[in-house]
Design an enzyme around this catalytic site. Structure first.
Site, short mmCIF file in Angstrom:
data_model
loop_
_atom_site.label_atom_id
_atom_site.label_comp_id
_atom_site.label_asym_id
_atom_site.label_seq_id
_atom_site.Cartn_x
_atom_site.Cartn_y
_atom_site.Cartn_z
N SER A 40 31.50 -31.74 26.65
CA SER A 40 30.67 -32.92 26.42
C SER A 40 29.27 -32.66 26.93
CB SER A 40 31.26 -34.13 27.16
OG SER A 40 30.34 -35.19 27.23
N TYR A 78 33.42 -36.46 35.99
CA TYR A 78 33.55 -36.17 34.56
C TYR A 78 32.67 -34.99 34.18
CZ TYR A 78 33.71 -36.95 29.50
OH TYR A 78 33.88 -36.80 28.14
#
Length: 320
Positions: free
Chosen positions: A155, A180
C-alpha cells in the site's frame, strides 16, 4: 539481474480493471491462490482469474462466508486458514488440494486495527499482513514451479513507516497507522527478497499499491474519520477523485500476476498497472505515491527475511 524500478509503459492505467488486463490471456489449467479472495478487491481478483480459466483457491478464516461469496464463481474453491495462527497456516499448506501453484496473490490484510496481540506477543497487523503470508509462501514452496509469480499486496501507506527494528511490536505506545505502514513496508520488502532468492528457481515476486478503494478493509474506521480525510461526504458518497472501484483496485495485482510484459522481471513495486517510480516521479493526479527508498532497500529486505524466518520457524529458500 535486478529489475529497474521505473515504468515500462504497460498500456494500462488508473482506471483499468482486472478484466481489462486479462483481455486475451488464457489461464486454463493454471492454479491460483488468493488470500482475502472473497471480499473487496480480493473477490474481484478471484472473479477475474476464474473468468480467465484459472482454478482459484481462496483460504478464509471463516470458510462459510467465503463459500457464500464464491457461490456464483465457477472454478473457485475455499478452505480454512487463519493467517494469525501459524498452526493454521501449516495445516492449510499441508492439505493444499493441488500439486502445483502458478499464481499466489497475498491480498488479505487488516488496516488500522485497535491494538491487538496474537501468537507469542506479535502486533496483529504485522503478524497477519506479513508474517502469516511469509509462513504461507514458505510452507507452500514445494508447490511453486518454474514460472510461478508471487504477488504481495502492499500500500502507499508504506510511506508512513519503515521496519521499526527498535520497537516492532509497539511496546512503547501503539499507533495504528504506523503499525499499518510498517506491515505494508514488510510486504514490499518480502517480495523484493523472495524474488532475489526465488528467481534462480523461476519464481518471481512483485509488490504493489492497489490504489484507494472503499472496501471492508476500512472496517476499523468510523464514517466521520473517512469524512475528515476527505474520502466521503456526510452521506457516504465518495468525493476523492483518486478512489477506484473494486474492479479497478484489483487490476494491478492481477496485472502483476499475469502480464506477459513482466516475463523475466521481478522484485519491483507496482501501481496503476505498471512498475512504480520513486516518489519524486510519481503522478499524484493519478493517485500515485511511488515507492519509498526504505521499501526497496535490499539490505532491509534481507534482514527482514532472516528475522521473519526466525519468528515463524520456516525458511524453505534456505533449504533450496
Amino acid at each position: 539481474m535486478t529489475t529497474k524500478q521505473s515504468r515500462i509503459g504497460s498500456g494500462f492505467g488508473m482506471r483499468s480493471t482486472a478484466a481489462d488486463v486479462l483481455d486475451g490471456i488464457d489461464l486454463t489449467g493454471r492454479v491460483a491462490l488468493v488470500t482475502g479472495g472473497y471480499s473487496g478487491i480480493g473477490l474481484e481478483t478471484t472473479r477475474a482469474l476464474a473468468g480467465a480459466g484459472a482454478r482459484v483457491v481462496v483460504p478464509a478464516r471463516r470458510p462459510e462466508l467465503s463459500q457464500e461469496a464464491l457461490a456464483t464463481i465457477p472454478g473457485a474453491e475455499t478452505a480454512a486458514l487463519d493467517l494469525a495462527d501459524l498452526d493454521s497456516v501449516r495445516a492449510f499448506a499441508a492439505s493444499f488440494p493441488h500439486d502445483r501453484i502458478d499464481l499466489v496473490i497475498n491480498s488479505a490484510g487488516i488496516m488500522a486495527s485497535p491494538h491487538t496481540v496474537v501468537g507469542p506477543g506479535w502486533e496483529a497487523q504485522f503478524a497477519v499482513n506479513h508474517l502469516g503470508h511469509f509462513a504461507l509462501v514458505n510452507h507452500l514452496w514445494d508447490r511453486l514451479t518454474d514460472g510461478t509469480r508471487v504477488v504481495s499486496v502492499s500500500s502507499a501507506a508504506h510511506h508512513a513507516s519503515g521496519i521499526r527494528w527498535d520497537d516492532p511490536w509497539f511496546e512503547r505506545g501503539y499507533d495504528r497507522w504506523l503499525a499499518y505502514g510498517q506491515a505494508k513496508t514488510a510486504n514490499a520488502l518480502f517480495a523484493m527478497h523472495l524474488d532475489r532468492l526465488g528467481s534462480a528457481h523461476g519464481v518471481r515476486a512483485f509488490s504493489l499499491h492497489p490504489g484507494a478503494i472503499l472496501t471492508p478493509l476500512q472496517r476499523h474506521m468510523t464514517a466521520q474519520e473517512q469524512v475528515d480525510r476527505g474520502w466521503i461526504d456526510e452521506e457516504g458518497n465518495i468525493v476523492d477523485p483518486v478512489f477506484k472501484s473494486p474492479e479497478q483496485g484489483a487490476a494491478t495485482q492481477v496485472w502483476a500476476a499475469t502480464s506477459p510484459r513482466l516475463t523475466d522481471l521481478g522484485g519491483v513495486y507496482c501501481e496503476n498497472c505498471d512498475i512504480a517510480e520513486p516518489p519524486e516521479s510519481a503522478d499524484t493526479k493519478q493517485g500515485e505515491a511511488g515507492v519509498a527508498a526504505h521499501a526497496r532497500d535490499p539490505e532491509q529486505a534481507e534482514r527482514l527475511w532472516a528475522w521473519s524466518a526466525e519468528l515463524t520457524g520456516v525458511d524453505a529458500l534456505a533449504r533450496s
